[in-house]
Structures are given as structure tokens and as C-alpha cells.
Design a protein around this motif. Structure first.
Motif, PDB file in Angstrom:
ATOM      1  N   GLY A 198       0.729  -1.287  -0.098  1.00 28.64           N
ATOM      2  CA  GLY A 198      -0.066   0.146   0.233  1.00 28.64           C
ATOM      3  C   GLY A 198       0.997   1.602  -0.559  1.00 28.64           C
ATOM      4  N   THR A 199       2.300   1.045   0.979  1.00 28.28           N
ATOM      5  CA  THR A 199       3.421   2.785   0.495  1.00 28.28           C
ATOM      6  C   THR A 199       3.548   2.754  -0.260  1.00 28.28           C
ATOM      7  OG1 THR A 199       3.411   1.941   3.294  1.00 28.28           O
ATOM      8  CG2 THR A 199       4.161   3.296   2.133  1.00 28.28           C
ATOM      9  N   ILE A 200       4.053   1.535  -1.151  1.00 33.91           N
ATOM     10  CA  ILE A 200       4.313   1.336  -2.387  1.00 33.91           C
ATOM     11  C   ILE A 200       3.714   2.090  -4.120  1.00 33.91           C
ATOM     12  CG2 ILE A 200       5.380   0.481  -4.845  1.00 33.91           C
ATOM     13  CD1 ILE A 200       6.514  -1.716  -2.337  1.00 33.91           C
ATOM     14  N   ALA A 201       1.723   1.553  -3.218  1.00 35.26           N
ATOM     15  CA  ALA A 201       1.387   2.358  -4.583  1.00 35.26           C
ATOM     16  C   ALA A 201       0.740   3.735  -3.486  1.00 35.26           C
ATOM     17  CB  ALA A 201      -0.210   1.716  -3.946  1.00 35.26           C
ATOM     18  N   ALA A 202       0.975   4.471  -2.792  1.00 36.20           N
ATOM     19  CA  ALA A 202       0.300   5.038  -2.652  1.00 36.20           C
ATOM     20  C   ALA A 202       1.611   6.507  -3.168  1.00 36.20           C
ATOM     21  CB  ALA A 202       0.332   5.289  -1.196  1.00 36.20           C
ATOM     22  N   VAL A 203       3.074   5.663  -2.980  1.00 37.45           N
ATOM     23  CA  VAL A 203       4.236   6.792  -3.106  1.00 37.45           C
ATOM     24  C   VAL A 203       4.558   7.097  -4.776  1.00 37.45           C
ATOM     25  CG1 VAL A 203       6.418   6.812  -3.119  1.00 37.45           C
ATOM     26  CG2 VAL A 203       5.427   6.431  -0.702  1.00 37.45           C
ATOM     27  N   GLY A 204       3.996   5.966  -5.203  1.00 35.19           N
ATOM     28  CA  GLY A 204       3.901   5.637  -6.810  1.00 35.19           C
ATOM     29  C   GLY A 204       2.991   6.514  -7.540  1.00 35.19           C
TER      30      GLY A 204
ATOM     31  N   PHE B 151       4.087  10.316  -6.594  1.00 30.43           N
ATOM     32  CA  PHE B 151       4.960  10.517  -8.007  1.00 30.43           C
ATOM     33  C   PHE B 151       4.361  10.915  -9.194  1.00 30.43           C
ATOM     34  CE2 PHE B 151       7.514   8.832 -11.733  1.00 30.43           C
ATOM     35  CZ  PHE B 151       8.325  10.065 -11.461  1.00 30.43           C
ATOM     36  N   SER B 152       3.376  10.769  -9.909  1.00 22.08           N
ATOM     37  CA  SER B 152       2.672  10.574 -10.649  1.00 22.08           C
ATOM     38  C   SER B 152       2.129  12.372 -10.616  1.00 22.08           C
ATOM     39  CB  SER B 152       1.639   9.138 -11.438  1.00 22.08           C
ATOM     40  OG  SER B 152       2.077   8.317 -11.414  1.00 22.08           O
ATOM     41  N   LYS B 153       1.074  12.456  -9.372  1.00 21.68           N
ATOM     42  CA  LYS B 153       1.037  13.938  -9.261  1.00 21.68           C
ATOM     43  C   LYS B 153       1.511  14.404  -9.600  1.00 21.68           C
ATOM     44  CE  LYS B 153      -2.364  13.840  -5.957  1.00 21.68           C
ATOM     45  NZ  LYS B 153      -2.527  13.308  -4.585  1.00 21.68           N
TER      46      LYS B 153
ATOM     47  N   PRO C  81      -4.549   8.282 -16.515  1.00 19.97           N
ATOM     48  CA  PRO C  81      -2.915   8.237 -16.481  1.00 19.97           C
ATOM     49  C   PRO C  81      -1.711   7.841 -15.561  1.00 19.97           C
ATOM     50  CG  PRO C  81      -4.121   9.749 -17.848  1.00 19.97           C
ATOM     51  CD  PRO C  81      -4.547   9.167 -16.933  1.00 19.97           C
ATOM     52  N   ALA C  82      -2.595   9.068 -14.619  1.00 18.69           N
ATOM     53  CA  ALA C  82      -1.408   8.973 -12.929  1.00 18.69           C
ATOM     54  C   ALA C  82      -1.386   6.762 -12.711  1.00 18.69           C
ATOM     55  CB  ALA C  82      -1.720   9.686 -12.454  1.00 18.69           C
ATOM     56  N   GLN C  83      -1.856   7.055 -12.871  1.00 22.75           N
ATOM     57  CA  GLN C  83      -2.211   5.789 -12.246  1.00 22.75           C
ATOM     58  C   GLN C  83      -1.281   4.182 -13.280  1.00 22.75           C
ATOM     59  OE1 GLN C  83      -6.529   4.918 -11.942  1.00 22.75           O
ATOM     60  NE2 GLN C  83      -6.428   4.411  -9.625  1.00 22.75           N
ATOM     61  N   LEU C  84      -1.304   4.695 -14.393  1.00 19.93           N
ATOM     62  CA  LEU C  84      -0.265   3.583 -15.178  1.00 19.93           C
ATOM     63  C   LEU C  84       0.797   3.555 -15.041  1.00 19.93           C
ATOM     64  CD1 LEU C  84      -3.695   3.597 -18.203  1.00 19.93           C
ATOM     65  CD2 LEU C  84      -2.672   1.916 -16.527  1.00 19.93           C
ATOM     66  N   VAL C  85       1.426   5.641 -14.999  1.00 20.68           N
ATOM     67  CA  VAL C  85       2.657   6.237 -14.696  1.00 20.68           C
ATOM     68  C   VAL C  85       3.240   4.860 -13.567  1.00 20.68           C
ATOM     69  CG1 VAL C  85       4.019   8.325 -14.351  1.00 20.68           C
ATOM     70  CG2 VAL C  85       2.397   7.582 -16.071  1.00 20.68           C
ATOM     71  N   SER C  86       1.925   5.533 -13.106  1.00 23.05           N
ATOM     72  CA  SER C  86       3.014   4.935 -11.126  1.00 23.05           C
ATOM     73  C   SER C  86       3.291   2.901 -11.104  1.00 23.05           C
ATOM     74  CB  SER C  86       1.658   5.448 -10.152  1.00 23.05           C
ATOM     75  OG  SER C  86       1.020   6.152 -10.161  1.00 23.05           O
TER      76      SER C  86
ATOM     77  N   ALA D 145       1.030  -4.469  -5.997  1.00 24.72           N
ATOM     78  CA  ALA D 145       0.625  -2.866  -5.050  1.00 24.72           C
ATOM     79  C   ALA D 145       0.560  -2.344  -6.455  1.00 24.72           C
ATOM     80  CB  ALA D 145       2.408  -2.176  -5.335  1.00 24.72           C
ATOM     81  N   SER D 146       0.552  -3.510  -8.051  1.00 26.19           N
ATOM     82  CA  SER D 146       0.158  -2.092  -9.356  1.00 26.19           C
ATOM     83  C   SER D 146      -1.406  -2.300  -9.092  1.00 26.19           C
ATOM     84  CB  SER D 146       0.463  -2.606  -9.937  1.00 26.19           C
ATOM     85  OG  SER D 146       1.440  -2.978 -10.101  1.00 26.19           O
ATOM     86  N   LEU D 147      -1.733  -3.753  -8.844  1.00 26.12           N
ATOM     87  CA  LEU D 147      -3.742  -3.672  -8.090  1.00 26.12           C
ATOM     88  C   LEU D 147      -3.706  -2.510  -7.346  1.00 26.12           C
ATOM     89  CD1 LEU D 147      -3.677  -7.567  -8.109  1.00 26.12           C
ATOM     90  CD2 LEU D 147      -3.967  -6.206 -10.139  1.00 26.12           C
ATOM     91  N   LEU D 148      -3.414  -2.445  -5.925  1.00 25.79           N
ATOM     92  CA  LEU D 148      -3.859  -0.853  -5.212  1.00 25.79           C
ATOM     93  C   LEU D 148      -3.337  -0.205  -5.792  1.00 25.79           C
ATOM     94  CD1 LEU D 148      -2.165  -2.230  -1.648  1.00 25.79           C
ATOM     95  CD2 LEU D 148      -4.540  -2.239  -2.707  1.00 25.79           C
ATOM     96  N   CYS D 149      -2.784   0.426  -6.765  1.00 30.18           N
ATOM     97  CA  CYS D 149      -2.593   1.920  -7.682  1.00 30.18           C
ATOM     98  C   CYS D 149      -3.730   1.982  -8.184  1.00 30.18           C
ATOM     99  CB  CYS D 149      -2.260   1.569  -8.600  1.00 30.18           C
ATOM    100  SG  CYS D 149       0.027   1.821  -8.160  1.00 30.18           S
ATOM    101  N   LEU D 150      -4.621   0.947  -9.216  1.00 29.60           N
ATOM    102  CA  LEU D 150      -5.717   0.283  -9.526  1.00 29.60           C
ATOM    103  C   LEU D 150      -6.814   1.387  -9.037  1.00 29.60           C
ATOM    104  CD1 LEU D 150      -4.920  -1.487 -12.695  1.00 29.60           C
ATOM    105  CD2 LEU D 150      -4.702   0.197 -12.878  1.00 29.60           C
ATOM    106  N   SER D 151      -7.112   0.222  -7.647  1.00 27.31           N
ATOM    107  CA  SER D 151      -7.723   0.052  -6.862  1.00 27.31           C
ATOM    108  C   SER D 151      -8.559   1.752  -7.191  1.00 27.31           C
ATOM    109  CB  SER D 151      -7.468  -0.616  -5.569  1.00 27.31           C
ATOM    110  OG  SER D 151      -7.228   0.395  -4.732  1.00 27.31           O
TER     111      SER D 151
END
Length: 499
Positions: free
Chosen positions: A103-109, A112-114, A141-146, A398-404
């Protein structure tokens, strides 16, 4: 081809950079706004950062004893398993995989994109940038970049620990010097005596503000600062405020996960914990002191207004636009270039932070798999002597959490259980001194038992405050842990069946 064991190729400097780099993400640039809204004064704002710093350093120097006893991959998972039982270790490992690390990896990613969105507007998380929507699910798009960032860092770290440590050291040094430069230029170029004096007059008056919502539950403004009605509310507000500073200061324990790859781990893991946390906490406190010298604490109209709008035109700490305190300060320091400078700093910071998280996390899954408490594929090292399967498993989740889109909520939920696991690990020092007094301890916790007890009291008070002030999120954190209970027994039954 599978390597048989980890290579001890990380120095004390590398370990220190992992600690510092994993700690510094985007929090220091943002969380002081919410903290100020909860406590309402410069004195309390700085005090909470100092308290957080003491908690962090106290925990780090106590963990040093555990790292000297068990200098191998897995870190905190190993300490809990050895001090208590495999069940306790597994619950930590499950929480670590399900949300703490991923979750931290997703949030930090996503952070970065934001901030990359300052240069590429399509990366802002605005409705006009949605590229796909199905019901509640929205894809930006920000989620894909993350996700691309997480995949890239995962790939680099599968190539060997040397590649990961180069990125970690370079980006950590750059962001440490960047933060130091921001502080220095802030004090030299933008500090104003009238702002400083106003912010530090009645510096310890405790006041808080609350969100004002319409009938549909949408926030439309902020209430005027007011005093808490009871000591219990005050403790809850302090605990809530410290969520920001504590979460900006976690992940220092990541270096313990990679202890099997550090030279002279019995000495260097504990020393890197102390040096890394001390450096970061000093920078955090001084950065916040700089904020109070450069920005008013509240809008100029706060003296008589009944409420504040959700965004206030006057640059200030408590109501900075989108809580971007560092951006507001940088604009005062560097003028029109300030926003771009902070955006670049945060991109560098989050890139390095995520590398540290990716680099270290999979070692926990590797050790759990060795104990037959994780998927067996994670128990192998690749030809570069790194747990590649665990790295990719971490990457996928972590990528799935980015998408969630729920990573922010997950991190709120998990702060409470993170504190609980910290407390249990500190208590492990007491327990192991009684149950295993003959185990070699090249380093013994400094200030024992006073410092560990102080940490337990401080962290325990904060945990109780969160339970009082944010019961829903705190209890949901316990639900995440509880989900791991049946999963543990599934692993145990399989292990018995194959024995």
C-alpha cells in the motif's frame, strides 16, 4: 538457476541510505497542513514532530539489539517469530504484504505521478483525465505511470542488489541535499520577523478545526479554530495529527529486512538504523521550523471569520492549497519557480523512496516462504542472488492497489496496526532477555529498559488516541490482521499434509 544465499555487498553507508531514503517520501511536503488544523499552533506542530522523532529514534536503537541477535533477511518478521511464535510473525508478514508495504509503494507511486502532473497536466487526478470508467472504478493516466514506475524499479532490483543500492544512494543523497537547500534558502531569503513573531506568540495554545460538510456529505469549508472540550478529545486530536508525522517517519525498519546482504550485519544494521533515523528527523524538524518562519500559520482573516473556504487564497500552513505546504513555502522563497522546484524535489524523493521499499520488501516474503508460510516460489533466489519471484509478487499486488484507488484509505487503516506491531517488537526485547538470555547480543539496546518503556508508553498513548478519535479506521486495521488468521491455518494444514 537459483543462487544459494544472499551476497553481503551493502556497506554501512548503503544501509543508512536505505533507512533515510525509505523514510522520506512526500509526507514532509504535505502533512504539516493537516497537523496544524488539528493542534492550531506552531509550538504544538514542532512538538509533535519532535515527539515523533524521539519515538522513531528510540524504536530504532531498540531494534538494534534484535538486529544484532538475528542478523538475517526478514527483519521484523523474524524478531516477532523468534520472540513469540510463528503465528505472530505470520500476522505481521500478512499485514506487511497485504497493505503495509504494498500500500505504501502504491501511494508513493501515485504521489510521484501527481507531482509529475505539474509538467504533464494529463497526469493530474481530475475527472477530465479519466481514460476508462466502469461503475466506481476510474482509470487515470497517473495510475498507469505509477504502475510503470513500480514495474521499472522491480525490474532493476531483480538485476541484483548492487543496481538497487546505486539508485537508492544517489537519489537519497540528492533529496537530502535538496531538503537542506530548501531549509537554508527559506531561512536566508524568505523568513520574515513579523510572520515568525505572530506564529510563535501564544505558541502552545491548543486549538483545532473541523471540516464543514453539506447535506450530501461534501466538504464545503473549515470551522473556526476552537479549544478541545476534554482531555480525551485533546489526546485524540494529537494522535490524529501525529498520523501524518508518524507515517512520514515509518519504513526505517526496512533495512532489517535486508540484513542478510549487509556487511557485518551484527553491527551495521543497528548503526544504520540510528544514523538514518537521526538524520531524517533532524531534517524534518528544521523543515517545519522553516515553514513557521516563511508562512503564516493560518489565513489573515482567521481572527474574525466564522469559517474558512476549502481553499484559501493567502499562502499559509494550515490551509495550503491541497495541503501542499512546501509548495506554498517554495513560492515565497523562489517566486514563480517555486512550484516547479518542489514538484521536482517530490518526484526525486518519491522515486528514491519507492526504490527502497521495493528493494527491501521481498526479503520478508522470501523468509516467510523459507518457513513455509508464504507461496513456495518466493523461497528461491535468482542467479543475481535476489528474491525475484517475491519482487514480482509485490509488484503485482502494489499495482492492483494503484488501480483500486483505495491506497490512501488503506494506509489510514493500517497506521494503527503498524503501531501495534512496533510495540510488540519493542516488547520482544524484554521477552527475549528473559526467555533467551544466553543468545549472543553484540549490541544491547541503549537506555534499556527506560528508552523502550518510554517508546511503548508514547506509541501506546497514540494508538489509544486513534482508537478513540478514529475508531472506524483503527478497527478496520485490526480486520486486515484478522483476515490473516484463517490464511495462517491453511498454510499450517498444508505443511502437515506434506510432512
Amino acid at each position: 538457476m537459483s543462487a544459494e544465499k544472499f551476497k553481503q555487498s551493502l556497506s554501512l553507508f548503503d544501509g543508512t541510505m536505505i533507512v533515510a531514503g525509505s523514510m522520506i517520501g512526500s509526507g514532509i511536503f504535505i502533512v504539516s497542513a493537516d497537523m496544524t488544523r488539528s493542534v492550531g499552533s506552531s509550538g504544538w506542530l514542532i512538538a509533535l514532530w519532535i515527539i515523533t522523532g524521539l519515538m522513531t529514534v528510540f524504536a530504532a536503537i531498540t531494534y538494534g539489539e534484535l538486529s544484532s541477535m538475528f542478523p538475517k533477511a526478514g527483519g521484523q518478521y523474524v524478531y516477532l517469530k523468534e520472540a513469540y511464535n510463528p503465528f505472530t510473525g505470520f500476522l505481521y508478514g500478512w499485514s506487511f504484504f497485504s497493505v503495509i508495504q504494498t500500500g505504501t509503494i502504491a501511494a508513493v507511486g501515485v504521489a510521484f505521478s501527481k507531482f509529475a502532473g505539474y509538467f504533464i497536466p494529463a497526469l493530474t487526478l481530475a475527472d477530465e483525465n479519466i481514460i476508462f470508467q466502469a461503475g466506481w472504478f476510474k482509470l487515470y493516466p497517473a495510475q498507469l505511470v505509477s504502475i510503470a514506475l513500480i514495474i521499472f524499479l522491480t525490474y532493476v532490483n531483480t538485476r541484483g542488489v548492487k543496481e538497487g543500492k546505486i539508485i537508492q544512494s544517489v537519489f537519497t543523497v540528492v533529496k537530502l541535499f535538496s531538503l537542506f537547500g530548501l531549509m537554508l534558502f527559506g531561512f536566508l531569503l524568505a523568513a520574515k520577523a513579523d510572520i515568525w513573531n505572530n506564529n510563535w506568540t501564544n505558541a502552545f495554545d491548543f486549538k483545532f478545526t473541523e471540516a464543514i460538510k453539506d447535506e450530501a456529505g461534501n466538504q464545503i469549508g473549515w470551522s473556526l479554530f476552537k479549544e478541545p472540550s476534554s482531555i480525551f478529545l485533546a489526546i485524540g486530536l494529537v494522535s490524529s495529527a501525529m498520523v501524518g508525522s508518524v507515517f512520514s517517519s515509518v519504513a526505517w525498519e526496512n533495512v532489517t529486512f535486508i540484513a542478510g546482504e549487509i556487511k557485518n550485519p551484527k553491527k551495521n544494521v543497528g548503526l544504520s538504523l540510528f544514523l538514518g533515523t537521526l538524520i531524517v528527523i533532524i531534517i524534518y524538524v528544521l523543515t517545519n521550523v522553516m515553514y513557521t518562519a516563511v508562512l503564516p500559520l493560518t489565513p489573515a482573516a482567521s481572527g474574525g471569520a466564522a469559517a474558512f473556504a476549502t481553499e484559501v487564497a493567502d499562502p499559509n500552513i494550515a490551509f495550503a492549497v491541497q495541503d501542499r505546504v512546501a509548495t506554498a513555502a517554495s513560492s515565497n522563497i523562489f517566486g514563480t519557480y517555486g512550484t516547479a522546484i518542489i514538484a521536482i524535489m517530490i518526484m526525486i524523493s518519491t522515486f528514491g523512496c519507492n526504490n527502497g521499499l521495493v528493494l527491501t520488501g521481498a526479503r520478508v516474503f522470501y523468509t516467510m516462504a523459507q518457513d513455509k508460510l508464504f507461496l513456495p516460489q518466493a523461497a528461491a533466489l535468482n542467479k543475481n542472488a535476489v528474491p525475484a519471484w517475491g519482487l514480482w509478487a509485490q509488484c503485482i499486488w502494489a499495482s492492483l492497489l494503484c488501480l483500486s484507488g483505495k491506497y490512501g484509505l488503506l494506509l489510514d487503516y493500517v497506521v494503527f496496526i503498524t503501531l501495534i506491531f512496533y510495540i510488540l517488537t519493542i516488547l520482544a526485547v524484554f521477552r527475549l532477555r528473559k526467555t533467551r538470555p544466553d543468545v549472543e547480543r553484540p549490541y544491547k539496546a541503549f537506555g534499556y529498559p527506560f528508552i523502550p518503556i518510554v517508546y511503548i508508553l508514547m506509541a501506546g498513548t497514540m494508538a489509544l488516541g486513534l482508537l478513540f478519535y478514529k475508531p472506524a479506521t483503527s478497527l478496520f486495521g485490526l480486520v486486515i490482521v484478522a483476515i490473516g488468521i484463517p490464511i495462517y491455518y491453511v498454510f499450517m494444514s498444508r505443511n502437515k499434509a506434506t510432512a
